[in-house]
Enzyme design. Sequence first.
Site, PDB file in Angstrom:
ATOM      1  N   ASP A 110      49.041  39.196  32.248  1.00 45.35           N
ATOM      2  CA  ASP A 110      47.879  38.346  32.433  1.00 45.35           C
ATOM      3  C   ASP A 110      48.060  37.522  33.704  1.00 45.35           C
ATOM      4  O   ASP A 110      48.685  37.993  34.662  1.00 45.35           O
ATOM      5  CB  ASP A 110      47.678  37.458  31.200  1.00 45.35           C
ATOM      6  CG  ASP A 110      46.209  37.148  30.935  1.00 45.35           C
ATOM      7  OD1 ASP A 110      45.583  36.520  31.804  1.00 45.35           O
ATOM      8  OD2 ASP A 110      45.699  37.516  29.868  1.00 45.35           O
ATOM      9  N   HIS A 134      43.817  31.571  31.867  1.00 41.37           N
ATOM     10  CA  HIS A 134      43.577  32.731  31.008  1.00 41.37           C
ATOM     11  C   HIS A 134      44.864  33.217  30.343  1.00 41.37           C
ATOM     12  O   HIS A 134      44.912  33.451  29.122  1.00 41.37           O
ATOM     13  CB  HIS A 134      42.948  33.844  31.845  1.00 41.37           C
ATOM     14  CG  HIS A 134      42.407  34.993  31.052  1.00 41.37           C
ATOM     15  ND1 HIS A 134      43.184  36.058  30.670  1.00 41.37           N
ATOM     16  CD2 HIS A 134      41.156  35.253  30.582  1.00 41.37           C
ATOM     17  CE1 HIS A 134      42.448  36.928  29.995  1.00 41.37           C
ATOM     18  NE2 HIS A 134      41.207  36.461  29.934  1.00 41.37           N
ATOM     19  N   SER A 145      39.035  39.122  25.547  1.00 43.57           N
ATOM     20  CA  SER A 145      40.353  38.632  25.965  1.00 43.57           C
ATOM     21  C   SER A 145      40.971  37.748  24.901  1.00 43.57           C
ATOM     22  O   SER A 145      42.193  37.644  24.807  1.00 43.57           O
ATOM     23  CB  SER A 145      40.236  37.828  27.266  1.00 43.57           C
ATOM     24  OG  SER A 145      40.043  38.671  28.368  1.00 43.57           O
TER      25      SER A 145
END
Length: 738
Positions: free
Chosen positions: A141, A205, A527
């Site tokens: 990520d 994220h 996600s």
Amino acid sequence: MLSSMALRWSLFVSLIYVIFIQHTAAQNDSRKAYIVYMGDSDQQSKPSTSSPLHMSMLQKVVGSNLASGSLVRSYKRSFNGFVARLTDKEAQNMAGTDGVVSVFPNEKQKPHTTRSWDFIGFPQQVKRSPLESDVIIGVLDSGIWPESHSFDDKGFGPPPAKWKGSCQVSANFTCNNKIIGAKYYRSDGSFEDEDLKSPRDSDGHGTHTASTAAGTLVSDASLFGLGAGTARGGVPSARLAVYKVCWFDGCEDADILAAFDDAIADGVDIISISLSSGSDGYFRNSIAIGAFHAMRKGVLTSTSAGNRGPRPATLSNFSPWSLSVAASTIDREFFTELQLGNNKTYEGFSINTLDLKDLPIIYGGDAPNNSAGSDGSFSRYCYSLDKNLVKGKIVFCDAIFFESEPISAGAVGLVIPGRDHGEVSSIFPLPTSFLSTENGNNVYLYINSTRSPIASISKSNEATNRLAPFVVSFSSRGPNPVTPNILKPDLTAPGANILAAWSPVASISGSDADKRVSSYNIISGTSMSCPHASAAAAYVKSFHPTWSPAAIKSSLMTTAIPLSAKRNPEAEFAYGSGQINPLNAASPGLIYDAGEADYVNFLCGIGYTTKVLQIVTGNNNSSCPEGAYSDGTAPDLNYPALVIYASPSQISINHVVNRTVTNVGSPTSTYKANLIAPPGLQITVTPSVLSFTSLGEKQSYAVTVQGTTDKSIVVSGSVVWDDGTYQVRSPIVVYVPT
């Protein structure tokens, strides 16, 4: 010496005292804490006088002798009230006292953040394997924020002996016994000013996904008070290995493959990757390639299905050897009220962290930047606005394509119509209320009905979503664009309004113009659903460390909770086998196993050549049976779901699908097949009874589907193998395209 009369009197007093003490003790034993709520702190008393007032009220209800011992605490800064130990009768009497709004028991409430785990029936206190701390989840990520409380390594021992990875230590980054490895990849060597040249996450994220999967318990987590509670990952004792492949300008395939390469060799058990992929072939796709090689080494890759729904065949990740996860709702949603100057209030949806009170509101179409050659056809979409007209105002736009535009023009709030039913709340750079089209029309009419329209936008409130779970509109749908007879997505997991750790240097809305930062954030997407499934896979792995990736995936799919096609007409092409159920997945009863040879055989059947597969596997003994699939039919992959892809030219369907199950439940067991067939189709199973005499024993069966269906439809049935203890469910999907 006391006289007999005095002695008798003394004994009488002592007896009365003992009775009084026993009575008081009995009263205290029957007492419990109640909250006495009395409204605004300014309505009845000043803070300095609240406690005496509360004591006086208690004395009237429980008596002077017990009052001081009954008062637990007073509320006096933001609102008025107190907590007291009362009997049920005393609580009823207190409720009738002047100035009291309500009296209710002080019950122990369960944390609601990250509420997603509790919602899917996976509470903090579930049975845990002692091997959970040996499970390593590799997260590919945007990196991680190691100082987050979600990654505290207190109580963790050294990394598992199998760990062969390393930590790319820099001046601003170190690992610990929770984050046992971290690396970053930038194949082209170019960095933007916003990039941090380390595994540290400047985007948020990666921190969010990692903490959703394996974050430790953090109390009092929230986004500016929203979603407040205890944040936790699904496997809080598991270790994390972080591979930073995403930067300010995106995530390159070269870096993704490099990370897969390292992660597999480093010894991770599960790979979690919430990224898209952009090819229609299995081996022209970095994630599918990486996942294939991970599978060969016993590592399951959990992937996000994609955010391009609800159109069909929009999946980003769909390889048979990986887990593809759709996004569904939990029973929590956020709404933001818009109040107009005419006292009309409308319920919009957004995640808004502050209030705006009684500010001018203007329609964007009436505020074009004429000096820049703009007109209302642009400004109605909040593009090229006149700063002199919108500065300090709430702007109403028909839609918005560039979220920074109203900020740069000086607007302080935003109202947008056009929210479709089923969409989730989002964070906007400005305080925003996202309205239905009907309510948006009402706002537009109001703005044009008065010379000085005003509006207020509230801080968001939480509400219960009683329709949950259902797959959200943005979640990508099947069918599988390469091999339609392989069900994708495989299952669904919570992916809407998920609160988890965040990089405290990243904007909570993702906009550079938004300067709000927080250590925890609420966002939505596949996600977010992917790390839920990654954690569930890790949970299963902790109980069954020798199981193959296919076995773990099978356990997740066959124990998933079926969802309703009434909410998602795309049925299994929206939610796969159903909503993930980690608790049951650890004991599935039967599994559908598959290994490298099975996938190679499958690839042969869809047109890959012996030469290609020998290169892919590095095994010169891999070969495709010559002419075996010359009729265009692919072999049955031993998949936990059954999809029959019928040609539009077919008038009727007559299809046989073969499967093999392995017993992992009770050594001696007999399973009977329970069938559900959709209208117009007949489904039979041969044999309809499977008997096992040992663990690891395999039994095969065939499913025959016959009948007729209409074109361009998805019809669903199922086969459930039931031995009275375990129920092993596989969906049966018949799809006829246009």
